[in-house]
Design an enzyme around this catalytic site. Sequence first.
Site, PDB file in Angstrom:
ATOM      1  N   GLY A  21       0.854  -1.184   0.000  1.00  0.00           N
ATOM      2  CA  GLY A  21       0.000   0.000   0.000  1.00  0.00           C
ATOM      3  C   GLY A  21       0.888   1.231   0.000  1.00  0.00           C
ATOM      4  O   GLY A  21       2.118   1.134   0.123  1.00  0.00           O
ATOM      5  N   LYS A  56       5.368  11.652  -2.564  1.00  0.00           N
ATOM      6  CA  LYS A  56       6.387  10.724  -2.118  1.00  0.00           C
ATOM      7  C   LYS A  56       7.129  11.415  -0.977  1.00  0.00           C
ATOM      8  O   LYS A  56       7.627  12.527  -1.158  1.00  0.00           O
ATOM      9  CB  LYS A  56       7.338  10.392  -3.270  1.00  0.00           C
ATOM     10  CG  LYS A  56       8.255   9.201  -3.040  1.00  0.00           C
ATOM     11  CD  LYS A  56       8.994   8.885  -4.340  1.00  0.00           C
ATOM     12  CE  LYS A  56       9.838   7.622  -4.209  1.00  0.00           C
ATOM     13  NZ  LYS A  56      10.512   7.304  -5.499  1.00  0.00           N
ATOM     14  N   ASP A  73       9.682   5.245   7.820  1.00  0.00           N
ATOM     15  CA  ASP A  73       9.365   6.553   8.408  1.00  0.00           C
ATOM     16  C   ASP A  73       8.489   7.410   7.505  1.00  0.00           C
ATOM     17  O   ASP A  73       8.107   8.518   7.880  1.00  0.00           O
ATOM     18  CB  ASP A  73      10.651   7.310   8.781  1.00  0.00           C
ATOM     19  CG  ASP A  73      11.574   7.556   7.583  1.00  0.00           C
ATOM     20  OD1 ASP A  73      11.139   7.386   6.436  1.00  0.00           O
ATOM     21  OD2 ASP A  73      12.749   7.926   7.814  1.00  0.00           O
ATOM     22  N   ARG A 107       4.187  14.287  -7.594  1.00  0.00           N
ATOM     23  CA  ARG A 107       4.197  13.880  -9.001  1.00  0.00           C
ATOM     24  C   ARG A 107       2.823  14.125  -9.605  1.00  0.00           C
ATOM     25  O   ARG A 107       1.792  14.089  -8.922  1.00  0.00           O
ATOM     26  CB  ARG A 107       4.588  12.409  -9.151  1.00  0.00           C
ATOM     27  CG  ARG A 107       3.543  11.432  -8.714  1.00  0.00           C
ATOM     28  CD  ARG A 107       3.846  10.015  -9.183  1.00  0.00           C
ATOM     29  NE  ARG A 107       5.044   9.459  -8.596  1.00  0.00           N
ATOM     30  CZ  ARG A 107       5.047   8.675  -7.529  1.00  0.00           C
ATOM     31  NH1 ARG A 107       3.907   8.389  -6.905  1.00  0.00           N
ATOM     32  NH2 ARG A 107       6.163   8.178  -7.063  1.00  0.00           N
ATOM     33  N   ARG A 122      -2.681   0.724  -9.756  1.00  0.00           N
ATOM     34  CA  ARG A 122      -1.684  -0.230 -10.220  1.00  0.00           C
ATOM     35  C   ARG A 122      -2.322  -1.576 -10.551  1.00  0.00           C
ATOM     36  O   ARG A 122      -3.446  -1.869 -10.144  1.00  0.00           O
ATOM     37  CB  ARG A 122      -0.648  -0.447  -9.115  1.00  0.00           C
ATOM     38  CG  ARG A 122       0.049   0.818  -8.642  1.00  0.00           C
ATOM     39  CD  ARG A 122       0.414   0.681  -7.173  1.00  0.00           C
ATOM     40  NE  ARG A 122       1.375   1.682  -6.739  1.00  0.00           N
ATOM     41  CZ  ARG A 122       1.074   2.914  -6.353  1.00  0.00           C
ATOM     42  NH1 ARG A 122      -0.195   3.324  -6.354  1.00  0.00           N
ATOM     43  NH2 ARG A 122       2.014   3.761  -5.955  1.00  0.00           N
ATOM     44  N   ASP A 173       3.215  -3.883  -8.415  1.00  0.00           N
ATOM     45  CA  ASP A 173       2.701  -2.702  -7.718  1.00  0.00           C
ATOM     46  C   ASP A 173       3.316  -1.425  -8.263  1.00  0.00           C
ATOM     47  O   ASP A 173       2.927  -0.327  -7.848  1.00  0.00           O
ATOM     48  CB  ASP A 173       2.930  -2.807  -6.211  1.00  0.00           C
ATOM     49  CG  ASP A 173       4.398  -2.960  -5.857  1.00  0.00           C
ATOM     50  OD1 ASP A 173       5.022  -3.909  -6.353  1.00  0.00           O
ATOM     51  OD2 ASP A 173       4.924  -2.134  -5.088  1.00  0.00           O
ATOM     52  N   ASN A 174       4.276  -1.549  -9.189  1.00  0.00           N
ATOM     53  CA  ASN A 174       4.881  -0.378  -9.831  1.00  0.00           C
ATOM     54  C   ASN A 174       4.439  -0.213 -11.278  1.00  0.00           C
ATOM     55  O   ASN A 174       5.008   0.601 -12.003  1.00  0.00           O
ATOM     56  CB  ASN A 174       6.408  -0.478  -9.791  1.00  0.00           C
ATOM     57  CG  ASN A 174       6.976  -0.117  -8.431  1.00  0.00           C
ATOM     58  OD1 ASN A 174       6.309   0.531  -7.630  1.00  0.00           O
ATOM     59  ND2 ASN A 174       8.189  -0.540  -8.156  1.00  0.00           N
TER      60      ASN A 174
END
Length: 458
Positions: A91, A114, A126, A180, A187, A253-254
């Site tokens: 996720g 991101k 983190d 972005r 995905r 997932d990319n």
Amino acid sequence: MPVSPQAYRPSRALAEVADFLADSVAPADFPQTVVRFRNDRAAGEIGLETLTDDEWADHLGRFRPLPDTLPGPLALRYHGHQFRQYNSDLGDGRGFTFAQMHGVDGRLLELGTKGSGQTPYSRFGDGRLTLKGGVREILATEMLEALNVPTSRTLSLIETGESLHRGDEPSPTRSAVMVRMSHGHIRIGSFQRLAFERDEENMRRLVAYVLRHFYAETSDDPVRLLTLVAERTATLAARYMAAGFVHGVLNSDNINVTGESFDYGPWRFAPSWDPEFTAAYFDQTGLYALARQPEAIQWDVMQLASSLRLIAESEPLIAALEGFATRYQTEIVTAILWRLGVTPREGTEDRALVQTFERALRASQAPIDRVYFDLFGGQVPDQYDETWNELRDLIEPYAPRRARDHDYWRGEPESMLIDEVEAIWAPIAERDDWSMLYDKVARVRAMGAALAAPDAAA
């Protein structure tokens, strides 16, 4: 209102599927927000170029909601195969989608982050991004856009004032949050999660959503969706190859179902034509090496087909999958001829030309960017040795796609090899000097203008 009233066209489409696709999250509270990069060219397409730097930092660093779009950030849920191993514990772990709007061409665009903080999917992370990671993503997306590769675009990079510890770069290191802009963040792994959970109802809803908002189709047919995704991702694979680009982590997932490349970690541009060239130090088997990328992307599309089996029959899905290879064979010819700057002749000559070019490029081990620069328009320079003789004969009848009339052709070819990326980062790290980055972006954009059709470059 800070946004442009002429170009700003907000949307809340994601709310249609957010109940099963995403979780509401809150952004991190950063110690500071210093705007380091703002892509006003991209911002102008969605009406955000009118923001002041303070407003930019407020909306794209503090994430105060933009007018009339999503009321708050949404972290997407998904599963995926990572180096061919299925992982259900995925996720958005350090990002979220926080705005949607229609661009000047009418297509839906999304703003995603991101490094914006922890989410329910952060696991032990983190939720942050290193400043260097953000700089690298700017360079990747600018270069790929210039080379005609479907890609997300880096809209913003804001330094956030935290010290981060990472195992793969000197620590502590500086932190940032990046935004972005792309046509979607759904995905193949989003569909895999629904298949894993046997959620037929929401699988059908997601199919209909993607077809409607990303492909402008009213169909809710999963076979139609697979057909379109196979075509778009085959185009992406072909353009990676023509660019000599290695994404590094082509996990399911990319892979975005819009066919856009995104999420740049250990990417590289190959210096020369080496089929085994890899980008990630941890890709020890070369699964995602340069020449294996088309097969890797096709494998991921097969996982989409497997997921859609929840609501569709196997035979038409298999037939749709077969379209990937067919489209790839067409698109690799188109992509290389585009990069060579010649007009296709619509016959078997095109494929023969491309195959000969690939053989010469591999045999010579010449720098990829230099070769494309020198050959643009269809002329093989006299100083090229006998390795190029067959290509010299084959390319002679081809007409230039556009003239070499841009100032770019009077200089040296642009590249984006790892040594140059490191050289651009060094003055930022050492003395907070961003001039090399901004100069490189300007030169890459000039290259893009030189490669584009004259009306696009104007």
